[in-house]
Scaffold this active site. Sequence first.
Site, PDB file in Angstrom:
ATOM      1  N   SER A 156       0.819  -1.205  -0.064  1.00  0.00           N
ATOM      2  CA  SER A 156       0.084   0.080  -0.066  1.00  0.00           C
ATOM      3  C   SER A 156       0.768   1.237  -0.091  1.00  0.00           C
ATOM      4  CB  SER A 156      -0.950   0.181   1.235  1.00  0.00           C
ATOM      5  OG  SER A 156      -0.185   0.192   2.449  1.00  0.00           O
ATOM      6  N   LYS A 196       0.801   4.618   6.871  1.00  0.00           N
ATOM      7  CA  LYS A 196       0.242   5.579   5.577  1.00  0.00           C
ATOM      8  C   LYS A 196       0.818   6.567   5.802  1.00  0.00           C
ATOM      9  CE  LYS A 196      -2.867   2.271   4.758  1.00  0.00           C
ATOM     10  NZ  LYS A 196      -2.561   1.347   3.437  1.00  0.00           N
TER      11      LYS A 196
END
Length: 225
Positions: free
Chosen positions: A35, A89
């Site tokens: 990701s 993230k």
Amino acid sequence: MNKWLRANKGFLLFLALFGIFRTAVADWNPIPSGSMHPNLLEGDVVFVNRLAYNVKVPLTDIVISPTGEPQRGDIVTFSSPVNGTRLIKRVIALPGDRVEMRNEELIINGQTAGYTALGHGIETIHGIGDLAAVRVDEAVGDSRHTIQFLPQIQARRNFAALVVPPGQYMMLGDNRDNSEDSRYIGLVPRALLIGRAERVLASADITGNWMPRTERFGMSLYPKQ
């Protein structure tokens, strides 16, 4: 049992102190998914500064005292507000920011992010195969970083404007079309932030031949602009 405890009390104390250190001061985080491609790879192990934002009671999300403010562009580990899973993230929007996304382009406080084409790469998606990835430089305020798009797959490429409430943050993956981030799990409260990822400690090609990627050892996650 008591004899064994007495004989190993030094080792047990070390384990206890080490556990407290990892949950309160510094930690390392293996990267299990793609990701954050192309900046973080599966098999990277990143150093996480747990004191970057908060001092917490060990083994809890109880904040004793704030130590610093998350900045746009920080790569952060945090607990998912949906199920508690640890995620990593990038901070994209801060409290008070008005943010929206139109056809992959971010607009923050009325300013469209800058995008510069960098080239292409190959992204392997389980069950799909190899896809062409479009890599670009994204400039959001003072933050610049490389991200990538996967035009061939379905993804959430638009969302309506919202104002980030106090004490919350919007997190997005650098691999924009293959990331379970704030577009799906919502904004992240400050209390769920674990720490700021600083650099790659070690790396191995866990999706291939398991060989160490020594060129990534010690690599900063914030190269100089």
